[in-house]
Scaffold this motif. Sequence first.
Motif, PDB file in Angstrom:
ATOM      1  N   PHE A 269       0.835  -1.210   0.000  1.00  0.00           N
ATOM      2  CA  PHE A 269       0.000   0.000   0.000  1.00  0.00           C
ATOM      3  C   PHE A 269       0.869   1.260   0.000  1.00  0.00           C
ATOM      4  O   PHE A 269       0.547   2.249  -0.673  1.00  0.00           O
ATOM      5  CB  PHE A 269      -0.935   0.011   1.207  1.00  0.00           C
ATOM      6  N   ALA A 270       1.962   1.233   0.758  1.00  0.00           N
ATOM      7  CA  ALA A 270       2.867   2.380   0.798  1.00  0.00           C
ATOM      8  C   ALA A 270       3.520   2.614  -0.564  1.00  0.00           C
ATOM      9  O   ALA A 270       3.682   3.765  -0.994  1.00  0.00           O
ATOM     10  CB  ALA A 270       3.939   2.162   1.866  1.00  0.00           C
ATOM     11  N   VAL A 271       3.882   1.541  -1.243  1.00  0.00           N
ATOM     12  CA  VAL A 271       4.463   1.669  -2.583  1.00  0.00           C
ATOM     13  C   VAL A 271       3.449   2.275  -3.547  1.00  0.00           C
ATOM     14  O   VAL A 271       3.777   3.151  -4.367  1.00  0.00           O
ATOM     15  CB  VAL A 271       4.943   0.293  -3.087  1.00  0.00           C
ATOM     16  N   ILE A 272       2.190   1.814  -3.460  1.00  0.00           N
ATOM     17  CA  ILE A 272       1.140   2.350  -4.326  1.00  0.00           C
ATOM     18  C   ILE A 272       0.930   3.843  -4.063  1.00  0.00           C
ATOM     19  O   ILE A 272       0.844   4.649  -5.000  1.00  0.00           O
ATOM     20  CB  ILE A 272      -0.178   1.578  -4.115  1.00  0.00           C
ATOM     21  N   LEU A 273       0.878   4.224  -2.766  1.00  0.00           N
ATOM     22  CA  LEU A 273       0.699   5.640  -2.422  1.00  0.00           C
ATOM     23  C   LEU A 273       1.874   6.466  -2.930  1.00  0.00           C
ATOM     24  O   LEU A 273       1.671   7.557  -3.497  1.00  0.00           O
ATOM     25  CB  LEU A 273       0.558   5.789  -0.910  1.00  0.00           C
ATOM     26  N   ALA A 274       3.097   5.963  -2.753  1.00  0.00           N
ATOM     27  CA  ALA A 274       4.275   6.696  -3.212  1.00  0.00           C
ATOM     28  C   ALA A 274       4.259   6.866  -4.729  1.00  0.00           C
ATOM     29  O   ALA A 274       4.638   7.917  -5.252  1.00  0.00           O
ATOM     30  CB  ALA A 274       5.545   5.972  -2.770  1.00  0.00           C
ATOM     31  N   ASN A 275       3.808   5.840  -5.451  1.00  0.00           N
ATOM     32  CA  ASN A 275       3.751   5.941  -6.907  1.00  0.00           C
ATOM     33  C   ASN A 275       2.681   6.923  -7.364  1.00  0.00           C
ATOM     34  O   ASN A 275       2.871   7.651  -8.340  1.00  0.00           O
ATOM     35  CB  ASN A 275       3.490   4.561  -7.515  1.00  0.00           C
ATOM     36  N   ILE A 276       1.542   6.929  -6.670  1.00  0.00           N
ATOM     37  CA  ILE A 276       0.499   7.899  -7.017  1.00  0.00           C
ATOM     38  C   ILE A 276       1.025   9.321  -6.851  1.00  0.00           C
ATOM     39  O   ILE A 276       0.857  10.178  -7.725  1.00  0.00           O
ATOM     40  CB  ILE A 276      -0.754   7.671  -6.155  1.00  0.00           C
ATOM     41  N   VAL A 277       1.678   9.570  -5.703  1.00  0.00           N
ATOM     42  CA  VAL A 277       2.237  10.899  -5.458  1.00  0.00           C
ATOM     43  C   VAL A 277       3.324  11.217  -6.475  1.00  0.00           C
ATOM     44  O   VAL A 277       3.399  12.331  -7.020  1.00  0.00           O
ATOM     45  CB  VAL A 277       2.783  10.983  -4.019  1.00  0.00           C
ATOM     46  N   ALA A 278       4.191  10.233  -6.771  1.00  0.00           N
ATOM     47  CA  ALA A 278       5.292  10.459  -7.709  1.00  0.00           C
ATOM     48  C   ALA A 278       4.774  10.753  -9.116  1.00  0.00           C
ATOM     49  O   ALA A 278       5.284  11.642  -9.802  1.00  0.00           O
ATOM     50  CB  ALA A 278       6.218   9.248  -7.728  1.00  0.00           C
ATOM     51  N   ILE A 279       3.760  10.006  -9.554  1.00  0.00           N
ATOM     52  CA  ILE A 279       3.194  10.242 -10.887  1.00  0.00           C
ATOM     53  C   ILE A 279       2.602  11.649 -10.975  1.00  0.00           C
ATOM     54  O   ILE A 279       2.807  12.369 -11.958  1.00  0.00           O
ATOM     55  CB  ILE A 279       2.130   9.176 -11.210  1.00  0.00           C
ATOM     56  N   PHE A 280       1.887  12.036  -9.932  1.00  0.00           N
ATOM     57  CA  PHE A 280       1.304  13.391  -9.912  1.00  0.00           C
ATOM     58  C   PHE A 280       2.400  14.450  -9.973  1.00  0.00           C
ATOM     59  O   PHE A 280       2.309  15.419 -10.744  1.00  0.00           O
ATOM     60  CB  PHE A 280       0.460  13.563  -8.653  1.00  0.00           C
ATOM     61  N   LEU A 281       3.461  14.268  -9.164  1.00  0.00           N
ATOM     62  CA  LEU A 281       4.532  15.252  -9.128  1.00  0.00           C
ATOM     63  C   LEU A 281       5.342  15.251 -10.415  1.00  0.00           C
ATOM     64  O   LEU A 281       5.777  16.308 -10.890  1.00  0.00           O
ATOM     65  CB  LEU A 281       5.443  14.984  -7.928  1.00  0.00           C
ATOM     66  N   LEU A 282       5.572  14.069 -11.003  1.00  0.00           N
ATOM     67  CA  LEU A 282       6.306  14.001 -12.261  1.00  0.00           C
ATOM     68  C   LEU A 282       5.547  14.719 -13.375  1.00  0.00           C
ATOM     69  O   LEU A 282       6.149  15.388 -14.217  1.00  0.00           O
ATOM     70  CB  LEU A 282       6.557  12.547 -12.641  1.00  0.00           C
ATOM     71  N   ARG A 283       4.228  14.558 -13.386  1.00  0.00           N
ATOM     72  CA  ARG A 283       3.432  15.286 -14.376  1.00  0.00           C
ATOM     73  C   ARG A 283       3.521  16.786 -14.155  1.00  0.00           C
ATOM     74  O   ARG A 283       3.601  17.567 -15.112  1.00  0.00           O
ATOM     75  CB  ARG A 283       1.980  14.832 -14.305  1.00  0.00           C
ATOM     76  N   MET A 284       3.528  17.177 -12.867  1.00  0.00           N
ATOM     77  CA  MET A 284       3.643  18.599 -12.563  1.00  0.00           C
ATOM     78  C   MET A 284       5.015  19.138 -13.015  1.00  0.00           C
ATOM     79  O   MET A 284       5.117  20.213 -13.589  1.00  0.00           O
ATOM     80  CB  MET A 284       3.458  18.840 -11.073  1.00  0.00           C
ATOM     81  N   VAL A 285       6.082  18.334 -12.761  1.00  0.00           N
ATOM     82  CA  VAL A 285       7.414  18.728 -13.182  1.00  0.00           C
ATOM     83  C   VAL A 285       7.485  18.803 -14.700  1.00  0.00           C
ATOM     84  O   VAL A 285       8.031  19.740 -15.285  1.00  0.00           O
ATOM     85  CB  VAL A 285       8.464  17.754 -12.632  1.00  0.00           C
ATOM     86  N   GLY A 286       6.912  17.766 -15.388  1.00  0.00           N
ATOM     87  CA  GLY A 286       6.936  17.756 -16.833  1.00  0.00           C
ATOM     88  C   GLY A 286       6.211  18.940 -17.426  1.00  0.00           C
ATOM     89  O   GLY A 286       6.668  19.552 -18.397  1.00  0.00           O
ATOM     90  N   LYS A 287       5.077  19.304 -16.842  1.00  0.00           N
ATOM     91  CA  LYS A 287       4.326  20.457 -17.324  1.00  0.00           C
ATOM     92  C   LYS A 287       5.124  21.736 -17.137  1.00  0.00           C
ATOM     93  O   LYS A 287       5.151  22.612 -18.003  1.00  0.00           O
ATOM     94  CB  LYS A 287       2.986  20.551 -16.576  1.00  0.00           C
ATOM     95  N   THR A 288       5.812  21.819 -16.003  1.00  0.00           N
ATOM     96  CA  THR A 288       6.624  23.001 -15.734  1.00  0.00           C
ATOM     97  C   THR A 288       7.783  23.103 -16.721  1.00  0.00           C
ATOM     98  O   THR A 288       8.102  24.182 -17.232  1.00  0.00           O
ATOM     99  CB  THR A 288       7.171  22.957 -14.292  1.00  0.00           C
ATOM    100  N   LEU A 289       8.436  21.966 -17.003  1.00  0.00           N
ATOM    101  CA  LEU A 289       9.555  21.979 -17.930  1.00  0.00           C
ATOM    102  C   LEU A 289       9.116  22.333 -19.344  1.00  0.00           C
ATOM    103  O   LEU A 289       9.825  23.003 -20.084  1.00  0.00           O
ATOM    104  CB  LEU A 289      10.231  20.603 -17.928  1.00  0.00           C
ATOM    105  N   MET A 290       7.902  21.866 -19.718  1.00  0.00           N
ATOM    106  CA  MET A 290       7.398  22.163 -21.057  1.00  0.00           C
ATOM    107  C   MET A 290       7.086  23.636 -21.216  1.00  0.00           C
ATOM    108  O   MET A 290       7.225  24.205 -22.295  1.00  0.00           O
ATOM    109  CB  MET A 290       6.141  21.333 -21.334  1.00  0.00           C
ATOM    110  N   GLU A 291       6.666  24.249 -20.134  1.00  0.00           N
ATOM    111  CA  GLU A 291       6.360  25.674 -20.203  1.00  0.00           C
ATOM    112  C   GLU A 291       7.626  26.511 -20.237  1.00  0.00           C
ATOM    113  O   GLU A 291       7.600  27.631 -20.680  1.00  0.00           O
ATOM    114  CB  GLU A 291       5.495  26.088 -18.996  1.00  0.00           C
TER     115      GLU A 291
END
Length: 291
Positions: A269-291
């Motif tokens: 469950f902790a791995v799943i939660l960490a991946n959910i948070v990581a995916i959200f943050l990676l998308r946020m980082v990717g969006k920031t880099l694209m801008e």
Amino acid sequence: MLVPLGMTLYFSFIRYVLNSLRRPEWTKPSLSNWRGFGNYEFVMSSKDFWFAIQNSLFIVCSILFATVILGILIAILINRVFPGRGIVRVLLISPFFVMPAVNAVLWINMILDPVLGLNGLAVAGINDLVASLQSAPLVGGFFSLWPEFEPISFRATQTSAYAVIMMVTWQWTPFAVLIFMTSLQSEDQQQKEAAVLDGAGVWSQFRFLTLPHLGRPIAIVVMIQAIFHLSLYAEIEIVSRGNGNKNLPYLIGEFANNNIGAASATGIFAVILANIVAIFLLRMVGKTLME
């Protein structure tokens, strides 16, 4: 990484209890003890599971908010030229190198303790000052209405999470300061000079020039810190022993004392939660880099 993750996944589907006098066969990680999703159902039905998830997210989000705000303010402050700037920078970064357990012991005993810590001494000093002013002319009647203040016990169930947030924020703010300070070195000074000539104030310069420039560093700081803070354990153990202040790693530790199957399911469950948070943050980082 794959071997421990695979073993954890395997243990999460079997009955594996270290001390089971009633069923000795459960003390061995055998495939004959297959339980399916029974460990996951057991963990989800435990009284602390959903609280641990909520508390994990609350602690992580609070630390991220505080470290980013303080990191930006301090980085902008020390980015100016002043005597002793090198020494100040070294002192600001030094808390990041303190071990988490040592950090927790120092904070809970020397700063937040309601009797011997700065918390208790500060409240006692305020009470003494108010008591001395109660006999003063003119203002004595006003201060006589003040109640006697009581220091906050940060080991209590309701406040222990705030103690963890404060001590981890103190330790990780230097990391944010270092990243933001490095980024500010590459800020375009010609744009700022042009903005000053156009009549832009300090707030306008910060909002339209500095803050967009720090967009990528902010996203990176948030992503890296979130990954580390989801695995906090030592601070919670030292502050409250998990009394009303548990996260998923601490819940894993409690189950691991005997029930390895339940601990492994909680780990997944902790791995799943960490991946959910990581995916959200990676998308946020990717969006920031694209801008």
